[in-house]
Design an enzyme around this catalytic site. Structure first.
Site, short mmCIF file in Angstrom:
data_model
loop_
_atom_site.label_atom_id
_atom_site.label_comp_id
_atom_site.label_asym_id
_atom_site.label_seq_id
_atom_site.Cartn_x
_atom_site.Cartn_y
_atom_site.Cartn_z
N ASP A 167 16.94 22.16 57.16
CA ASP A 167 18.20 21.75 56.57
C ASP A 167 19.33 22.17 57.52
O ASP A 167 19.12 22.95 58.45
CB ASP A 167 18.36 22.40 55.20
CG ASP A 167 19.66 22.05 54.52
OD1 ASP A 167 20.09 20.89 54.63
OD2 ASP A 167 20.27 22.95 53.92
N LYS A 168 20.54 21.67 57.28
CA LYS A 168 21.66 22.06 58.14
C LYS A 168 22.57 23.06 57.44
O LYS A 168 22.69 24.21 57.88
CB LYS A 168 22.49 20.84 58.55
CG LYS A 168 23.65 21.19 59.47
CD LYS A 168 24.61 20.04 59.64
CE LYS A 168 25.44 19.79 58.39
NZ LYS A 168 26.42 20.88 58.13
N ASN A 181 18.28 21.79 46.90
CA ASN A 181 17.91 20.47 47.40
C ASN A 181 16.85 20.53 48.49
O ASN A 181 16.38 19.49 48.94
CB ASN A 181 19.16 19.74 47.92
CG ASN A 181 19.83 20.51 49.04
OD1 ASN A 181 19.72 21.73 49.12
ND2 ASN A 181 20.53 19.81 49.91
N ASP A 182 16.48 21.73 48.93
CA ASP A 182 15.46 21.88 49.96
C ASP A 182 14.11 22.27 49.38
O ASP A 182 13.14 22.40 50.13
CB ASP A 182 15.88 22.93 50.99
CG ASP A 182 17.21 22.61 51.64
OD1 ASP A 182 17.42 21.43 51.97
OD2 ASP A 182 18.04 23.52 51.80
N GLU A 231 33.73 24.16 46.92
CA GLU A 231 34.70 24.25 45.83
C GLU A 231 35.60 25.46 46.01
O GLU A 231 36.81 25.38 45.78
CB GLU A 231 33.96 24.32 44.49
CG GLU A 231 33.31 23.01 44.08
CD GLU A 231 32.85 23.05 42.63
OE1 GLU A 231 32.70 24.17 42.10
OE2 GLU A 231 32.68 21.99 42.02
N GLY A 236 22.33 15.90 54.64
CA GLY A 236 23.03 14.89 53.86
C GLY A 236 24.39 14.54 54.43
O GLY A 236 25.12 13.74 53.82
N ASP A 287 17.86 26.46 52.47
CA ASP A 287 18.48 27.54 51.71
C ASP A 287 18.91 27.14 50.31
O ASP A 287 19.37 28.01 49.55
CB ASP A 287 19.71 28.05 52.47
CG ASP A 287 20.87 27.07 52.40
OD1 ASP A 287 22.01 27.50 52.15
OD2 ASP A 287 20.63 25.85 52.58
N ARG A 317 22.33 11.69 55.97
CA ARG A 317 22.49 11.05 54.67
C ARG A 317 21.16 10.92 53.93
O ARG A 317 20.87 9.90 53.32
CB ARG A 317 23.11 9.66 54.84
CG ARG A 317 24.54 9.63 55.36
CD ARG A 317 25.50 10.26 54.40
NE ARG A 317 26.91 9.94 54.71
CZ ARG A 317 27.93 10.61 54.25
NH1 ARG A 317 27.71 11.66 53.47
NH2 ARG A 317 29.16 10.27 54.56
#
Length: 1230
Positions: free
Chosen positions: A396-397, A940-941, A628, A816, A937, A911
């Protein structure tokens, strides 16, 4: 209890406490007591034996032990043959019993935790135990208390009916989450009366989805009130910032969502373990071959006898077995005699070695992160060696390659860009002392001075002109997530400040309508940030302590103030617990002096009224994501301060000092399909319904319709200019968001509200209906502006990726983000190089995708087939977006895409959704048959992590979901370098060499018995005492190989980090002697059989040199066998000594200790055992041998000759530029 056909559960709202068991309305539902133990006291032995016999090796050895009880085939005393397998079974049973006893203690402690349950008999909440809770009970939970079961929230102490919970026990997230009571049920009463609740609750069947819940309550008048996950308190959660809450138990015990997610420890079979089974099979074939030779030899020997020898005793009938039948019996006798060829203790030794390897990994100081006080966590205990065989890494990034500390950098409002150049000079201080002592306090009541002299941009030192030159932030931590100085301090843009000042002065005091004001109002309120006082900040929980919490719910860190506000007086609950001593962390302020040439001061106006405690300086924000938090702090820097958030209101203080209280009508939460979130509020001044929306640019731009009031002529230009700014932000590596506003008419709102309520009350397709209502409202939006937020690279990420690539590992990044952002970060982290040929695949048509794949593959193949490009590799990188990736992974294009991807040095997928991430990992792993590793992390991973052979979670800013789903957990991406290149290499080589040594040791020793059969008529006789044979494998030679597998270092850590190419020995076919290290198979195969040949050679030497020395002598069989046993010990241990590359004191102690133990035990056994093994006995054998000089000469000469091949080492040719000394210290052929 009734299970409805729709798959729902129906229970009546009646408490069960105070009723007889037979009269309880919900008695058919399971209780809340949990049981995670596997065994019971009475059934432990049969159940454990049944479980152990699932391992075929145990069945094999027990079968041989039983076979030894058959008189015609026995080789040892039957009782003696049972000892080895009984020792192994007992050790394993003790380990299982200890683990199960610990589970029992945990269950008992959890089940007896006190809680408050409503009693009909006593008309009040009474203290009971968790195990007494049943479905239908009303449970009262107070602040800082853990929820005992899944509760439908009915009442809270908060007048607005909200409750804050912390879900760190379930998903690792320490930020607070908001839960609301069911609307229309009980919350209007100041005091909750459980007996007045007379509704029937209907909910879905129990499932393990922590983010999904469908339920409705049917009132006596048949009105249905719907509820979702926002009204469910999950078992294991902790109530925070709420004095008390009352809930209705809908799931209890093993049907709760937390227990359904408790699947126990994961089990993965390592690649080496799978290969081990093949070698065990080879050993079985070798054993059967030797037994056949023994059976055939015995038959031929009997056939060749001219007369019946006197030692062949007939049975009671005077009958002798025929040679063929005797040969058949001898086959089984030989199996019993040579059974040690299959290493019985190998599996136990492997488990011990892996425990030792994990100990060294978790205690590596280089893998410890001081900032988070966390170290490596190994959660999958049986795949450590797979770390040394990784060929593909999927990463992931955000939060994995980057810090996930979002810094507000730039913004665009109504088509005008504000670069915030001064904000780039802020550096996070190197230590907490810098925050506390390096700044002079500033009077709180000052304004931003718009008349100060302009700052010369040239005098400002910019450290972050571009992403590629960004400097990694310091490591100072704050008490609240996403609140380090780097994240919270925003120096406003001077021109934007002037624009806001003009907007406030020009706006009518009765309207307060201006795009600039609306933009910052959207930043402040369009989020789910929880506001608390700075004096009640909760400290971050470190990862190791979180895992401890997860195992035992009761060990929760109750480290937060529980406070509630009544009027203007803030009171502290008596049950609340303070969270450390740092209640008033210093606010970083500056005098009007300069910081690197910048003049800063407060934007907030003096308070006109006597505000008791709520000021802008003592607020603390707890956000679910760092994005946020960064936006809220940016709005605060411009004077738009988020003061409070409740279930139905949001309070914002304007730069003028005026407080606006917005009535929150609904919140349309973010989801991965819409890629946006919205909040519907009633404006306190205009009384209009206003919808503020934020989201990804491609998800917002297509929804634009109505221009902002008074901006009709410029709406298209504003959208085009904003899109241009967004593209520029993405090229600089910034994360982008768009903000919009929409005025909703009364008629539209009333119509939409009907559909919304119907969707919320639905139990079937509820998610789809709720999403449809959100999409229905989010149309014809008016663009306000966009933001650019920087997420910095973690320290040493480029160096780590380069080292992994040099180690032969292909690195893929799945993110994403927009392609422009991803590409920029790809260059920054050196995933992409300037000299790379970058292939960009982005299309909306599958035909175009097919054409691109075919053309690119053709070009790549043509390059590789060109004779001029022999021994050269084309540096190709692939960049593909999510839409194109979906086409490329279709069944007809999948093979072509994988063929192209494996020829690329790196792949960057943009994306992409969480499901696409896991799909990519599965496709590559299954198509290419490679070892894969996924690192991430966030939640979503999780799918990607679980799809890979090894999953690694990073304990970062996004909670602990990835860590909890992973096999290993680290705190920084740079730790991956040493974890793989050093510990992965060591674990693989240590375990592989130890396994090979185990096979060698057993074959070399068993062959001594086999060679002796040629001189005893293949009668199954042993020249070594049975007890000494058992001691040989159980005590004398068992510890040294375990020590070898735990501590040996074939190459130093410095060399492995300096020459990453050494890692390739555990991978598939590559440039390092492909004929030796081929996909683990040929390397393992060749080394295994070379070791087997070496074992045969050593056994021949160890047998025949003493045989020739004692030929024609009158020594007895045990006198001949004792030197063989001693020589075998010396040879096996010295063989291991040659294999050891890094000697320590422990090595010397264990090797020498094994020799000393051999002589002590053997001398004692020979001196004490007079009639242990009639008719031949080992009495005083070794003592007599040690008095004979021939014994010492034979031992020395035989050992030297047996080990001669080990003195000569062969090194493979070096196909790449690695110093020969490196190969000599790391590679050798057995």
């Amino acid at each position: 209890m009734t299970w409805e056909s729709e798959g729902v559960e129906k229970c009546k709202g009646e408490t069960t406490v105070g009723l007889e068991k037979g009269k309880q309305p919900n008695r058919y539902f399971p209780g809340n007591a949990i049981k995670t133990t596997k065994y019971t006291l009475l059934l432990f032995i049969p159940m454990n034996l049944f479980e152990q016999f699932h391992r075929l090796a145990n069945i094999y050895f027990v079968g041989l032990a039983i076979l030894n009880f058959v008189p015609v085939v026995n080789a040892f005393q039957p009782e003696v043959a049972l000892i080895p397998i009984c020792v192994i079974l007992c050790l394993t049973a003790l380990k299982d019993a200890w683990e199960d006893f610990r589970r029992y203690q945990s269950d008992r402690k959890l089940n007896n935790t006190p809680c408050l349950i409503y009693s009909r008999k006593e008309k009040q909440f009474v203290e009971r135990r968790w195990k007494d809770v049943r479905v239908g009970d009303f449970v009262r939970v107070v602040c800082n208390e853990i929820v005992p079961a899944d509760l439908l929230l009915l009442h809270t102490s908060d007048p607005s009916g909200v409750c804050h919970i912390e879900t760190s026990n379930l998903d690792g997230e320490t930020n607070l989450k908001l839960r609301r009571t069911m609307s229309g049920l009980c919350i209007s009463h100041p005091v909750f009366e459980p007996e007045s609740f007379n509704s029937v609750v209907v909910c879905e069947k129990p499932n393990n989805n922590l983010n999904h819940f469908k339920c409705y309550a049917e009132k006596p008048d048949k009105e249905k009130v719907g509820a979702g996950i926002e009204s469910l308190l999950l078992r294991g959660c902790t109530v925070r910032n709420t004095d008390h809450a009352v809930g209705f138990v809908v799931y209890a015990g093993h049907e709760t969502k937390s227990m359904l997610n408790n699947n126990g420890p994961r089990y993965k079979r390592s690649k080496l373990e799978r290969k081990l089974n093949i070698n065990v099979f080879f050993c079985v074939i070798l054993l059967f071959t030797m037994c056949l030779i023994g059976a055939l030899g015995h038959f031929l020997w009997l056939q060749a006898l001219p007369v019946v020898p006197p030692f062949l005793v007939p049975d009671s009938n005077g009958h002798l077995d025929s040679p063929s039948l005797s040969g058949f019996y001898m086959f089984f006798t030989m199996i019993i005699l040579l059974q040690v060829l299959i290493p019985i203790s190998l599996y136990v030794s492997i488990e011990l070695v892996k425990i030792g390897q994990i100990f060294f990994i978790t205690n590596d100081i280089d893998l410890y992160d001081e900032d988070t006080d966390s170290r490596v966590q190994c959660k999958a205990l049986n795949i450590t060696e797979d770390l040394g065989q990784i060929e593909y890494i999927f990463s992931d990034k955000t939060g994995t390659l980057t810090e996930n500390k979002m810094v507000f950098r730039r913004c665009s409002i109504m088509g005008t860009e504000y670069p915030h150049k001064e904000n780039a000079v802020l550096e996070e201080p190197e230590s907490e002392e810098d925050i506390i002592f390096d700044h002079v306090p500033q009077p709180p009541n000052t304004r931003w001075s718009l008349d100060t002299e302009d700052t010369n941009p040239e005098d400002t030192q910019h450290h972050h002109g571009s992403w590629r030159k960004s400097k990694v932030a310091g490591t100072a931590q704050s008490n609240v997530a996403f609140s380090s100085p780097l994240e919270t301090e925003v120096i406003p843009d001077r021109k934007l400040l002037q624009q806001i000042s003009r907007a406030e002065s020009s706006s009518s005091s009765s309207q307060k309508i201006d795009p600039y004001l609306d933009f910052f109002l959207a930043l402040a309120i369009c989020n789910t940030v929880v506001v608390s006082m700075a004096t009640a900040q909760r400290q971050r929980v470190s990862a190791p302590r979180l895992l401890l919490i997860l195992k035992v719910f009761l060990n929760c860190l109750a480290l937060s103030f529980c406070s509630f506000i009544s009027g203007q007086n803030r009171t502290i609950s008596e049950d609340s617990v303070t969270e450390g001593d740092d209640f008033n962390p210093p606010v970083k302020t500056e005098e009007p002096g300069d910081i690197n040439g910048l003049q800063t001061c407060s934007l907030y106006a003096p308070s006109q009224c006597n505000m008791p405690a709520t000021t802008s300086d003592n607020l603390s924000y707890e956000a679910e994501s760092p994005d946020e938090a960064a936006l809220v702090y940016a709005a605060k820097a411009y004077g738009f301060t988020l003061l409070a958030r409740t279930h139905d209101s949001v309070t914002v203080r304007l730069p003028s000092g005026e407080d606006l209280v917005f009535e929150v009508l609904d919140t349309l939460t973010f989801d991965p399909i819409r890629k946006r979130m919205s909040i519907l509020v009633r404006h306190p001044i205009t009384k209009k319904f206003v919808l503020y929306t934020k989201g990804a640019d491609y998800a917002i731009m297509e929804l634009l319709g109505t221009p902002y009031a008074g901006m009709c002529r410029h709406q298209k230009n504003i959208a085009a200019d904003t899109q241009h700014h967004l593209d520029c932000y993405a090229k600089e590596g910034l994360r982008t968001l768009c903000f919009t506003k929409k005025i909703v008419s009364d008629k539209m709102y009333e119509s939409w509200l009907v559909n919304r309520r119907r969707a919320l009350a639905a139990i079937d397709n509820r998610e789809e209906l709720v999403m449809d209502t959100a999409v229905q409202l989010e149309t014809n939006l008016s663009l306000l502006g966009a933001t650019g937020i920087e997420d910095r690279l973690q320290e040493s990420v480029p160096d780590t990726i380069v080292a992994l690539r040099e180690a032969g590992i292909q690195v893929w990044v799945l993110t994403g983000d927009k392609p422009e952002t991803a590409v920029n970060i790809g260059y920054a982290c050196r995933l992409l190089e300037d000299e790379d040929l970058v292939i960009n695949m982005s299309t909306v048509f599958q035909l175009t995708c097919t054409s691109i794949l075919d053309c690119t593959l053709e070009e790549v193949r043509r390059y590789s087939e060109d004779p001029r490009n022999v021994d050269t590799t084309q540096d190709i990188s692939l960049v593909i977006d999510g839409r194109t990736l979906t086409m490329a992974l279709s069944s007809d294009l999948q093979d072509r895409f994988v063929d192209l991807a494996k020829r690329c040095r790196s792949v960057l997928c943009c994306r992409v959704t969480p499901l696409q991430k896991s799909r990519v990992v599965k496709v590559v792993r299954e198509k290419l048959k490679v070892m894969t590793l996924a690192v991430g992390d966030g939640a979503n991973d999780v799918n990607m992590i679980q799809a890979a052979d090894i999953g690694i979670g990073i304990s970062g800013q996004e909670g602990m979901q990835a860590v909890m789903a992973s096999d290993f957990a680290i705190s920084r991406f740079r730790h991956l370098k040493k974890l793989l290149l050093v510990h992965g290499h060591w674990c693989y080589t240590r375990l592989a060499n130890m396994i090979i040594y185990f096979f060698y040791k057993n074959v070399a020793y068993v062959n001594l018995l086999f060679w002796y059969q040629f001189f005893c008529g293949f009668s199954g006789t042993a020249m070594i005492d049975y007890w000494l044979m058992i001691f040989f494998n159980l005590f004398f030679t068992s510890v040294p190989p375990i020590m070898f597998g735990i501590m040996d270092n074939d190459v130093s850590a410095e060399m492995l980090l300096g020459v990453p190419e050494l890692y390739r020995m555990g991978q598939g076919c590559n440039s390092i002697s492909c004929y030796i290290f081929t996909h683990l198979g040929l390397f393992w195969f060749s080394t295994f059989w070379v070791s087997m040949l070496d074992a045969f050679y050593q056994s021949l030497v160890c047998f025949f040199i003493p045989y020739l020395a004692y030929q024609d002598s009158d020594i007895d069989v045990f006198t001949f066998g004792t030197p063989l046993n001693t020589i075998s010990l010396f040879t096996i241990l010295l063989h291991l000594s040659i294999e050891i590359k890094a000697w320590t004191v422990i090595h010397w102690v264990i090797i020498l200790g094994s020799v000393v133990l051999y002589f002590i035990v053997t001398l004692a056994y020979s001196g004490l055992c007079i009639t242990c093994n009639p008719p031949s006995n080992p009495y005083w054998i070794l003592q007599s041998q040690m008095a004979d000089p021939m014994f010492y000469l034979i031992c020395i000469l035989t050992t030297v000759v047996a080990l001669l091949p080990r003195y000569h080492k062969c090194y493979p040719p070096c196909p790449f530029n690695v110093p020969l000394s490196v190969l000599q210290s790391s590679f050798f052929m057995n």
